[in-house]
Write an enzyme that holds these catalytic residues in place. Sequence first.
Site, PDB file in Angstrom:
ATOM      1  N   ASP A 122      -1.447  -1.675   5.855  1.00 38.09           N
ATOM      2  CA  ASP A 122      -1.425  -1.234   7.243  1.00 38.09           C
ATOM      3  C   ASP A 122      -2.427  -2.006   8.088  1.00 38.09           C
ATOM      4  OD1 ASP A 122       0.539   0.591   6.900  1.00 38.09           O
ATOM      5  OD2 ASP A 122      -0.818   2.263   6.482  1.00 38.09           O
ATOM      6  N   ASP A 172      -8.109   1.502   6.832  1.00 37.65           N
ATOM      7  CA  ASP A 172      -7.784   1.707   5.426  1.00 37.65           C
ATOM      8  C   ASP A 172      -7.062   0.515   4.832  1.00 37.65           C
ATOM      9  OD1 ASP A 172      -8.964   4.055   5.015  1.00 37.65           O
ATOM     10  OD2 ASP A 172      -7.151   5.301   5.183  1.00 37.65           O
ATOM     11  N   ASP A 200      -4.713  -1.050   9.843  1.00 44.56           N
ATOM     12  CA  ASP A 200      -5.815  -0.176  10.253  1.00 44.56           C
ATOM     13  C   ASP A 200      -6.987  -0.348   9.288  1.00 44.56           C
ATOM     14  OD1 ASP A 200      -5.010   0.998   7.934  1.00 44.56           O
ATOM     15  OD2 ASP A 200      -4.248   2.839   8.856  1.00 44.56           O
ATOM     16  N   GLU A 226       0.839  -1.185   0.000  1.00 45.64           N
ATOM     17  CA  GLU A 226       0.000   0.000   0.000  1.00 45.64           C
ATOM     18  C   GLU A 226       0.887   1.253   0.000  1.00 45.64           C
ATOM     19  OE1 GLU A 226      -2.271   0.085   3.594  1.00 45.64           O
ATOM     20  OE2 GLU A 226      -3.025   2.105   3.233  1.00 45.64           O
TER      21      GLU A 226
END
Length: 645
Positions: free
Chosen positions: A510, A514, A512, A437
């Site tokens: 990540d 997102d 998280d 990413e």
Amino acid sequence: MSLENEIERITEAEGSYDDSQIQVLEGLEAVRKRPGMYIGTTSSKGLHHLIYEIVDNSIDEALAGYCKNILVVLAKDGSVVVKDDGRGVPSGINPKLGIPTLEVIFTVLHAGGKFGGGGYRIAGGLHGVGASVVNALSTRVNVWNHADGKEFFIAFERGKTVEPFRMVGDTEKHGLTVQFWPDGGIFETTTFEYDVVRTRLREQAFLNAGVSISLRDERGEEPVEEVFCYEGGIRSFVEYLNEQKGCSVLHADVIYVSGAKGTSVAEVAMQYNDTYTSLILSFANNMHTIDGGTHESGFRAALAKVLNEYGKKYGILKGEEKLSAEDVLEGLTAVVSVKLEDAQFESQTKAKLGNSEIRSLVANMLSEKLETYLEENPATARTIVEKSIAAARAREAAKRARELTRRKGLLESSSLPHKLADCNERRMEYTELYLVEGDSAGGTAKDGRDSQFQAILPLRGKILNVEKSHVDRIYSSDSITPLIQALGCGIGSEFDLTKLRYGKIIIMADADVDGAHIRTLLLTFFFRHMKPLIEEGHIFAAVPPLYKVSRGKAERYAYSDEEKDLYVEELGGNPRVERYKGLGEMDKDQLWETTMDPEKRILKRITIEDALRADALFSVLMGDKVEPRRAFIEQNAKYVVNLDI
Ligand code: 1YM
């Protein structure tokens, strides 16, 4: 063949009572020696099969018209209780074997039973076939039989009768209750999973309209109970599937048609929705035929034919316009269920129906009845034909886009994407492609990797949500074409696994929300357009650490809160705890050490445990509706199953 005949055949062949008794015991011993031959596997899947074998007997009784309610209890002591309110088993003694019929059912291995592959046991067929296998694979089985105004009891241990058949007393009740404890010496695990049992029982309730199946889990602090009963049968099944998808339906009513020929019956329920994918579930004798077969191909062929004829007749299809079998499936949710004597199964998984007469039964039935339905419901008919025309046009556009992209050389691996940092190794078994990413994390990964076998492809921002796009957009998407190029194996009907350039494809995002979103977008793309990559186990998710715990020179990376607490304790005093918000916060050495070094990293292999759940999951997660997505995420977000360190 009836059970009585079956026993007669055995006794006649063997000539004497003693011989057949020995054969009975040898039979169950054979099951214990080679359980896989009878239930397919001794994994958790095989364990759950035990419940289905017993429940199937109750369902047969329901199909015979005598049983309305079935109760399944997952008991605290590890046993399972299955209870029905059918006739109970005839209370007499089997004249040939000289033992009670009830004992015969639990100790004679029936030659006709095909386990794992789905023996035919619909009403009138081989009733009670699985009970002896369950008995052989359990440490203990208790059976209460309420029949002919009396209650009877018998118990077995590892297949052998330990409490002889006895009459307990008078009763008004009728039905059979079976309690069994799976043998931990045979199964890898003896813990039943509520969700797995629930999914199966709900499916059986859909397939057998009006039968009430309750599931009670008594293992937790509070007992949980659910009741599945659908008067609408497979119509309700289709409604349920579309609800699960969280999509909008294109016509309010589920279309339902049924027909019979000889002793075979076929029924189809279908409803179009606003998605671009299709979900066709087919069943033969209540068994899910994942590889389809004659019933499914009859359905597909007839559907295209009827919609083409209707479209032509009313001028919705113009000139030479023609709908392909693929076009009429777009956005369709359908359940095809057939029940027949002597089902023949093909294919390795034995989940493909082979009986050729069923193809014409389903095709003729659908042709005739769907045509009538369309004539009587012109608004729905027009909606469906127009949806299929839109699909046909998108497919044409996709073909053009693919050609164009191909001419530009964008789909061939001969021209690799600019952003790809390739590895030196060429042998696919040894190589890994990291999908990273963002450009900055991509840069760090490039610096930190072992370029001998690790390649890096940075992905810019969010990739196209293929769940919400017609297939033509994939070919013009800047986010997806580099991925197709790098992998080298093509997509959709042109997919060729032998051309895959990397053995492991590792999504590194990540830890998280997102990151989870990007991972899901990628998985959706792989699931819809490169499914074999998931099926063959090539897709992985990297697991970056959540914390770094350090004190002086000692450093530990923690991948969960529990692990962090453990390290804080281990390092004593007041260690420094850093929370990693993203991959970008790590330098190249840290990234290598925590997330890329094969010796230390954690990879999760992405598997499709259940294609149906995965399908619903992607529709829910990536589709238009917010509410089902929220509900789903609240319930569970676990589609990553195997942990591979
Ligand atoms: C909890 C599991 O097995 N119920 C059950 C089994 C049988 C009958 C009714 C039954 C079948 C028939 C006639 C028949 C079985 N009977 C036999 C046998 N529940 C469960 N409920 N009467 C009752 O098929 O003709 C085998 S299974 F051998 F007696 F026919």
